[in-house]
Design an enzyme around this catalytic site. Structure first.
Site: not given
Ligand code: XLS
Ligand code: NI
Ligand code: NI
Length: 435
Positions: A100, A231, A306, A267, A103
């Site tokens: 990001h 995502e 998560d 994910e 980051d």
């Molecule tokens: C958060 C997400 C994040 C994305 C990128 O839960 O997984 O890390 O991958 O913004």
């Molecule tokens: Ni992610």
């Molecule tokens: Ni995540």
């Protein structure tokens, strides 16, 4: 001077090795299913977890030891972290990374200052990429941490917040382009709502689509050829996230005429939060020709959160790699370790153990998946299960060359159908024979 002085470059030593700083399964140059493991996986490290995650939880502060980090929001600190990160991915033999904007570079509460910092840091990252032969899998903008985005970015009720987010995306896309990024991701951090009492859902979704179209149009003007990803995630931080799962994302992309420009970055822990398996989410995406990349982690079945754990479950990595092989491998995407250590694993060396475990688990998953495909019994079973569609009434229905009345005549003439067993347990045993 090295930041991980006691840790050697991680090498493949084979399954008999007892060295915790060695790969037992991941042998980058070994060819499995037609490609080297390195090419099959396209492993990436997540900058936010490796460099920026102090391992705090809702009940306590950070525990991770980061002796290189002076905890300041300065550009100098950001530059130093980049050096540490590259030493890490070098020693891990990981080719790609993801970030990001905030980051890698500080948020300075002033867009032009934040952009100037991003420019300096990405200059440095570009040098490090060239020096070490590393690549950016994807970049993204953090549109969820700063208080201005507390009510969303693309779906904020405030047009000024939307505009700020859009401007931040422009800079993050420029930075991705500069670093040769192969993709750009949108994770809808706070693109959702907490209560419908104050929310105009239709308007928010229209705005989110407008934001994505703006990004697509901007990509053309800067000649950015990377792949865009969405995502999915069903909740956390928002109670209701708009991009809740693969099916919801695909519906959104179709509704707003974005299918040609986006693929999904899936994910595992988000799949399970959505009440699906990763296998389900991948299947939905692949069937729509829209699986782009994978954020590799796993959740904890006992915590509804998560937890972003490193993937160590061989059954899971096997199922993921079966799907990756089925779609013919990654093109722009890869396996990004969007995973963090447990709060108790605070040593820098734990970063290595964590990634080694994930890479080895995927290597085993790949070998098992390739063997199952090579064996062919599983696919043969499925093919046979649907064989009544290949000819006769089935073929006529599939080719839409039969009417309801004709189907009725067919049933009157043939009578009660016979069904064969689904043989789930037998197939589960077959998979276990390979694991
Ligand atoms: C958060 C997400 C994040 C994305 C990128 O839960 O997984 O890390 O991958 O913004
Ligand atoms: Ni992610
Ligand atoms: Ni995540």
């Amino acid at each position: 001077m090295p930041f991980f002085p006691d840790i050697p470059k991680i090498q493949f030593e084979g399954p008999k090795s007892k060295n915790p700083f060695a790969f037992k399964q991941y042998n980058p140059d070994e060819v499995i299913a037609g490609k080297s493991m390195r090419e099959q996986f396209r492993f990436a490290a997540a900058y936010w977890h490796v460099m920026r995650n102090g391992l705090a939880d809702p009940f306590g502060g950070p525990t991770a030891l980061m002796p290189w980090d002076d905890q300041s929001n300065s550009v100098d600190n950001a530059l130093k972290r980049a050096d540490v990160f590259f030493e890490f991915i070098n020693k891990m033999d990981i080719d790609y990374y993801c970030w990001h904007d905030r980051d890698i570079s500080p948020e300075l509460n002033d867009l032009s200052k934040s952009n100037a910092a991003l420019e300096k840091v990405t200059d440095h990252l570009l040098g490090l990429q060239k020096e070490h032969g590393k690549k950016l899998l994807w970049g993204t903008a953090c549109l969820f941490a700063h208080p201005r985005y507390s009510q969303g970015a693309g779906t904020s009720p405030s047009a000024e917040v939307f505009a700020y987010g859009a401007a931040q995306i422009k800079a993050a896309m420029d930075a991705t382009m500069k670093l040769g990024g192969e993709g750009y991701t949108f994770w809808g951090g706070r693109e959702g709502y907490s209560t419908l009492l104050n929310t105009d859902m239709k308007r928010e979704l229209d705005h989110l689509a407008a934001l994505l179209h703006l990004a697509v149009d901007y990509a053309k003007t800067i000649d950015f050829k990377g792949q865009f990803y969405i995502e999915p995630k069903p909740r956390e931080p928002s109670t209701h996230q708009y991009d809740s799962d693969s099916a919801a994302c695909l519906n959104f992309l179709r509704q707003y005429d974005l299918m040609d420009h986006f693929k999904l970055n899936l994910e595992t822990n988000h799949a399970t939060l959505a009440g699906h398996t990763m296998l389900h989410e991948m299947t939905v995406a692949i069937d729509a020709n829209a699986l782009g990349s994978v954020d590799a982690n796993q959740g904890d079945e006992l915590i509804g959160w998560d937890t972003d754990q490193f993937p160590t479950d061989i059954y899971l990595t096997t199922s993921i790699m079966m799907k990756v092989l089925e779609m013919g491998g990654f093109t722009t995407g890869g396996l990004n370790f969007d995973a963090k250590r447990r709060r108790e694993s605070h040593d820098p060396s734990d970063l290595f153990h964590a990634h080694i475990g994930g890479m080895d688990a995927f290597a085993r998953g790949l070998k098992i998946a390739a063997a199952i495909r090579e064996d062919g019994r599983l696919q043969n079973f499925v093919d046979k299960r649907y064989e009544s569609w290949n000819s006769g009434i089935g073929a006529k229905i599939e080719s839409k060359s039969i009417s309801l009345a004709q189907i009725n005549d067919h049933v009157l003439a043939t009578g009660e159908p016979t069904l064969t067993s689904g043989r789930q347990e037998m197939l589960e045993n077959l998979i276990n024979d390979f694991i």
